[in-house]
Scaffold this active site. Structure first.
Site, PDB file in Angstrom:
ATOM      1  N   ASP A 180      39.541  39.655  38.179  1.00 34.44           N
ATOM      2  CA  ASP A 180      40.918  40.169  37.846  1.00 34.44           C
ATOM      3  C   ASP A 180      40.722  41.412  36.812  1.00 34.44           C
ATOM      4  O   ASP A 180      41.553  41.669  35.883  1.00 34.44           O
ATOM      5  CB  ASP A 180      41.785  39.297  37.234  1.00 34.44           C
ATOM      6  N   GLU A 220      50.038  37.706  45.002  1.00 39.25           N
ATOM      7  CA  GLU A 220      49.667  37.958  43.395  1.00 39.25           C
ATOM      8  C   GLU A 220      48.749  39.276  43.289  1.00 39.25           C
ATOM      9  O   GLU A 220      48.603  39.991  44.065  1.00 39.25           O
ATOM     10  CB  GLU A 220      48.905  36.777  43.021  1.00 39.25           C
TER      11      GLU A 220
END
Length: 514
Positions: A57, A231
């Site tokens: 991420d 997401e």
């Protein structure tokens, strides 16, 4: 991007000057980016992953003339209790800043500290993060979690919880409060984009950056969910257009991918344009949850993301990578090609696996010291069928005339080591021979060999084109193959370098699909 990604070049330089003169950074931690340095790479030239360790991420920022990466520590949820950061002046050599935020400074966070998003406003550094993996209905049961905000006087922390509770701690429009990105528009308005469980929201941040504002209709959250959104929200602006990016698929699976949409407004509507980054069966799987780096004053963009090595099975084994991101003339984003290069300029060889010999990086070359008569190899986690494989090979002075060093490709059973693998080997011998050999469970057989001028202690370019059942080998600067054969039997496998005998050095490794 964040504030330094969306303002004009003049303002960009002014903000950097303000940062530099306002804060004092420890000399041992930070270096200064050289002015006008053009970081015009095709990929992470010093190798992907570009940082060692398990991370995911990655979001980005530019602070004090340095490029910053803020990732998730890819561990089991209960161990995700801290965040690290990494800084670089050249996108090659990275400095680790450990524990910039820990749950000791966020009393409500217990686990699953995820997906940090940085921003710099009003002389303060902000870090937005998810924590506790809150599920729908849990806030009503008294469980706390969601998106928090922490603040620091420095980009490397320590970051301290700014409000003592989540900034967004409930589901709105069915969006799980995770995976936020903070974007500051040209007019100074800050927005937070976020959402999991296949729903995405946007909200305004107030000038204090620790509270939420409202839209003209007095609502706080607007749903902006594009088709196939899962997401990993990310927003950038280019030429007046808003590019909303996100991840599709399951984060633990190979189908994880990055898609995007373009809008004329930061509020959308966002209509899906399609995927731009996804798994490549020759290089990596599960490629997603991205950030974006723009080299200031240029049209050079990189997409940062995490991916999974092909042969690894632990769901937390995610690594940080970046590749070049190009825009088409019509403003759409071209498909991102994951490339494989390693020039060892960072002094490391992250992602390589070795067997035999002693391996280290010396003067931007991967060096192996091996005893006379012994064998050693270093291989990457790739699985090319057709491949163009290039590297430099330098034979150490004093090599025994019967020994060689070179490249291995289409390797099967690499985990069995140099004594048990199957595949092909192109070796250079100081006696003046270029050889193509096959290995079957470690048994070495000469396929063909030719005479050539081979010097020691100099870099010799070796290029292999293995397409279908044909193999061509080029040595030096010649555009004519030294070896050309048909009927090669192995279809696919990994790649690497090897030595049979004394030491050697290898550099400028590059692989691509022909």
């Amino acid at each position: 991007m964040h504030i330094l990604h969306s303002i004009t070049q003049h303002l960009f330089l002014a903000v950097l000057l303000h940062i530099h003169t306002t804060f004092s950074f420890p000399v041992q931690e930070l270096e200064t980016l050289q002015p006008n340095l053009q970081l015009n790479y095709t990929t992470a030239e010093a190798g992907n992953p570009f940082i060692g360790g398990w991370y995911a991420d990655p979001d980005t920022a530019i602070y004090d003339d340095l490029y910053w990466i803020y990732p998730t520590s890819s561990l089991p949820y209960e161990q995700q209790t801290f965040l690290d950061a990494f800084s670089s002046a050249d996108l090659i050599t990275w400095t680790k800043h450990p524990n910039i935020l820990t749950i000791d400074n966020v009393k409500w966070a217990k686990k699953a500290v995820w997906a940090p998003a940085p921003a710099f406003v009003n002389g303060k550094y902000y870090l937005y993060f998810g924590a506790n993996d809150i599920q729908e209905g849990e806030p009503e049961k008294g469980l706390i979690g969601g998106i928090g905000v922490a603040v620091s006087d420095h980009p490397y922390g320590p970051y301290i919880d700014a409000i003592g509770k989540p900034l967004i701690g409930e589901y709105h429009n069915k969006a799980q409060p995770i995976d936020q990105d903070v974007f500051i528009d040209d007019d100074g308005q800050a927005y937070i984009y976020y959402g999991g469980h296949e729903h995405a929201n946007v909200a305004k941040l107030n000038p204090d950056m620790i509270s939420l504002g409202t839209f003209s209709d007095n609502t706080t959250f607007k749903e902006i969910t594009p088709d196939k959104y899962v997401e990993g929200s990310q927003m950038i602006k280019r030429n007046g257009k808003y590019y909303f990016m996100w991840s599709e698929g399951g984060w633990t699976g190979p189908d994880y991918a990055v898609a995007y949409a373009i809008a004329d407004s930061p509020l959308g509507p966002f209509n899906t344009r399609g995927r731009i980054l996804q798994q490549d069966s020759a290089i990596a799987k599960g490629s997603g949850h991205n950030g974006v780096i723009r080299v200031p004053g240029t049209e050079i963009y990189y997409i940062t993301y995490h991916r999974r090595p092909l042969t690894e099975t632990d769901r937390n084994h995610r690594v940080l990578c970046y590749d070049r991101m190009y825009f088409n003339p019509d403003g759409t984003i071209a498909n991102v090609n994951m490339l494989v290069k390693d020039n060892f300029a960072d002094g490391d060889f992250v992602g390589w696996k070795t067997d035999g010999g002693e391996w280290k990086v010396v003067d931007k070359r991967l060096q192996v010291d091996a005893k006379l008569g012994s064998a050693a190899f270093a291989v990457q986690d790739t699985n090319f069928t057709d491949v163009a494989f290039e590297a430099t090979v330098q034979l150490s002075a004093g090599n025994n005339e019967t020994e060689s060093a070179g490249l291995v490709f289409k390797v099967k059973d690499a985990t069995k080591g140099v004594a048990g693998f199957s595949g092909y080997y192109v070796g250079l011998a100081p006696s003046g021979i270029v050889k193509l050999e096959t290995f079957e469970a470690g048994v070495r057989t000469n396929y063909t060999s030719v005479s050539a001028r081979i010097e020691t202690t100099v870099d010799i370019r070796v290029c292999i084109q293995a397409i279908g059942e044909n193999i061509r080998v080029f040595v030096g600067d010649s555009d004519q193959p030294k070896i050309s054969v048909e009927g090669a039997s192995l279809v696919n496998g990994t790649t690497g370098v090897a030595t049979f005998g004394a030491g050697a050095q290898f550099g400028n490794v590059s692989l691509s699909k022909p």
